[in-house]
Motif scaffolding. Structure first.
Motif, PDB file in Angstrom:
ATOM      1  N   UNK A  98     -53.304  15.653  28.946  1.00  0.00           N
ATOM      2  CA  UNK A  98     -52.595  16.634  28.105  1.00  0.00           C
ATOM      3  C   UNK A  98     -51.220  16.943  28.687  1.00  0.00           C
ATOM      4  N   UNK A  99     -51.144  17.026  30.006  1.00  0.00           N
ATOM      5  CA  UNK A  99     -49.861  17.303  30.664  1.00  0.00           C
ATOM      6  C   UNK A  99     -48.863  16.172  30.396  1.00  0.00           C
ATOM      7  N   UNK A 100     -49.333  14.945  30.499  1.00  0.00           N
ATOM      8  CA  UNK A 100     -48.447  13.791  30.279  1.00  0.00           C
ATOM      9  C   UNK A 100     -47.951  13.720  28.838  1.00  0.00           C
ATOM     10  N   UNK A 140     -45.107  18.455  25.352  1.00  0.00           N
ATOM     11  CA  UNK A 140     -43.675  18.736  25.468  1.00  0.00           C
ATOM     12  C   UNK A 140     -43.443  19.604  26.707  1.00  0.00           C
ATOM     13  N   UNK A 141     -42.222  19.618  27.161  1.00  0.00           N
ATOM     14  CA  UNK A 141     -41.893  20.307  28.410  1.00  0.00           C
ATOM     15  C   UNK A 141     -42.356  21.756  28.453  1.00  0.00           C
ATOM     16  N   UNK A 142     -42.288  22.468  27.327  1.00  0.00           N
ATOM     17  CA  UNK A 142     -42.656  23.873  27.345  1.00  0.00           C
ATOM     18  C   UNK A 142     -44.164  24.087  27.518  1.00  0.00           C
ATOM     19  N   UNK A 143     -44.974  23.040  27.372  1.00  0.00           N
ATOM     20  CA  UNK A 143     -46.422  23.154  27.544  1.00  0.00           C
ATOM     21  C   UNK A 143     -46.919  22.407  28.780  1.00  0.00           C
ATOM     22  N   UNK A 144     -46.133  21.484  29.275  1.00  0.00           N
ATOM     23  CA  UNK A 144     -46.571  20.639  30.388  1.00  0.00           C
ATOM     24  C   UNK A 144     -46.887  21.446  31.636  1.00  0.00           C
ATOM     25  N   UNK A 145     -46.151  22.512  31.869  1.00  0.00           N
ATOM     26  CA  UNK A 145     -46.388  23.305  33.066  1.00  0.00           C
ATOM     27  C   UNK A 145     -47.787  23.921  33.053  1.00  0.00           C
ATOM     28  N   UNK A 146     -48.211  24.459  31.918  1.00  0.00           N
ATOM     29  CA  UNK A 146     -49.543  25.050  31.831  1.00  0.00           C
ATOM     30  C   UNK A 146     -50.620  23.981  32.003  1.00  0.00           C
ATOM     31  N   UNK A 147     -50.470  22.861  31.341  1.00  0.00           N
ATOM     32  CA  UNK A 147     -51.461  21.790  31.467  1.00  0.00           C
ATOM     33  C   UNK A 147     -51.517  21.265  32.901  1.00  0.00           C
ATOM     34  N   UNK A 148     -50.365  21.137  33.544  1.00  0.00           N
ATOM     35  CA  UNK A 148     -50.321  20.688  34.934  1.00  0.00           C
ATOM     36  C   UNK A 148     -50.983  21.673  35.875  1.00  0.00           C
ATOM     37  N   UNK A 149     -50.760  22.939  35.631  1.00  0.00           N
ATOM     38  CA  UNK A 149     -51.396  23.979  36.443  1.00  0.00           C
ATOM     39  C   UNK A 149     -52.917  23.945  36.292  1.00  0.00           C
ATOM     40  N   UNK A 150     -53.376  23.753  35.066  1.00  0.00           N
ATOM     41  CA  UNK A 150     -54.818  23.667  34.814  1.00  0.00           C
ATOM     42  C   UNK A 150     -55.394  22.419  35.478  1.00  0.00           C
ATOM     43  N   UNK A 151     -54.692  21.306  35.402  1.00  0.00           N
ATOM     44  CA  UNK A 151     -55.157  20.073  36.053  1.00  0.00           C
ATOM     45  C   UNK A 151     -55.273  20.265  37.560  1.00  0.00           C
ATOM     46  N   UNK A 152     -54.272  20.904  38.161  1.00  0.00           N
ATOM     47  CA  UNK A 152     -54.308  21.153  39.603  1.00  0.00           C
ATOM     48  C   UNK A 152     -55.461  22.079  39.983  1.00  0.00           C
ATOM     49  N   UNK A 153     -55.679  23.092  39.175  1.00  0.00           N
ATOM     50  CA  UNK A 153     -56.763  24.031  39.449  1.00  0.00           C
ATOM     51  C   UNK A 153     -58.117  23.332  39.355  1.00  0.00           C
ATOM     52  N   UNK A 154     -58.279  22.498  38.357  1.00  0.00           N
ATOM     53  CA  UNK A 154     -59.549  21.776  38.194  1.00  0.00           C
ATOM     54  C   UNK A 154     -59.770  20.808  39.353  1.00  0.00           C
ATOM     55  N   UNK A 155     -58.730  20.168  39.836  1.00  0.00           N
ATOM     56  CA  UNK A 155     -58.860  19.281  40.994  1.00  0.00           C
ATOM     57  C   UNK A 155     -59.249  20.086  42.231  1.00  0.00           C
ATOM     58  N   UNK A 156     -58.659  21.258  42.383  1.00  0.00           N
ATOM     59  CA  UNK A 156     -58.991  22.129  43.510  1.00  0.00           C
ATOM     60  C   UNK A 156     -60.449  22.576  43.432  1.00  0.00           C
TER      61      UNK A 156
END
Length: 149
Positions: A122-124, A127-143
């Protein structure tokens, strides 16, 4: 020879027939809008939080370890719901959580890893205005997956 009123009448008939053919007067309902591309992230966040809750109920000794992770997913669900205009409490597909003790964290870990892949995709695609949230969620799930080792 047509009079002015007859020309107007015939013109109105032709115009109505044209409009009727273009869908203005169709009684067919509009198709529902396509779901938001972030809906799967919201569904997964809700499902993961519910899975953690089930494991906590089945294994109360894990509550201190798992409750913060479930709360992260509820916070993600609230953020996603706000972004896409959906209800944060909407039903989500269930991520199964086993009732056995040793496998519970392993199953949650697998669910986190699968959900993290969804968030990365979803992050990839976002659009730029949503990528930050998706990236944050991906990082949290990996953690979370690492915390469940």
């Amino acid at each position: 020879m047509l009079t002015n009123s007859r020309r107007t009448f015939i013109g109105a008939l032709v115009g109505s027939a044209t409009l009727a053919g273009c869908g203005v007067f169709d009684s067919e309902p509009e198709p529902p809008p396509a779901p938001d591309a972030f809906q799967p992230l919201l569904d997964e966040a809700l499902a993961l939080a519910a899975s953690y809750d089930r494991v906590i109920v089945a294994q109360p000794a894990l509550a201190a370890r798992l409750t913060p992770l479930a709360e992260d997913h509820r916070a993600h669900a609230a953020d996603l719901a706000r972004l896409i205009g959906a209800a944060a409490g909407s039903a989500a597909p269930s991520v199964s959580a086993p009732s056995g003790g040793a496998d519970t964290t392993a199953t949650l870990r697998k669910a986190e890893q699968a959900a993290q892949k969804t968030a990365v995709a979803a992050c990839k695609a976002a659009p730029a205005d949503r990528a930050m949230l998706a990236g944050s969620i991906a990082a949290c799930r990996a953690t979370h997956a690492e915390a469940l080792r």
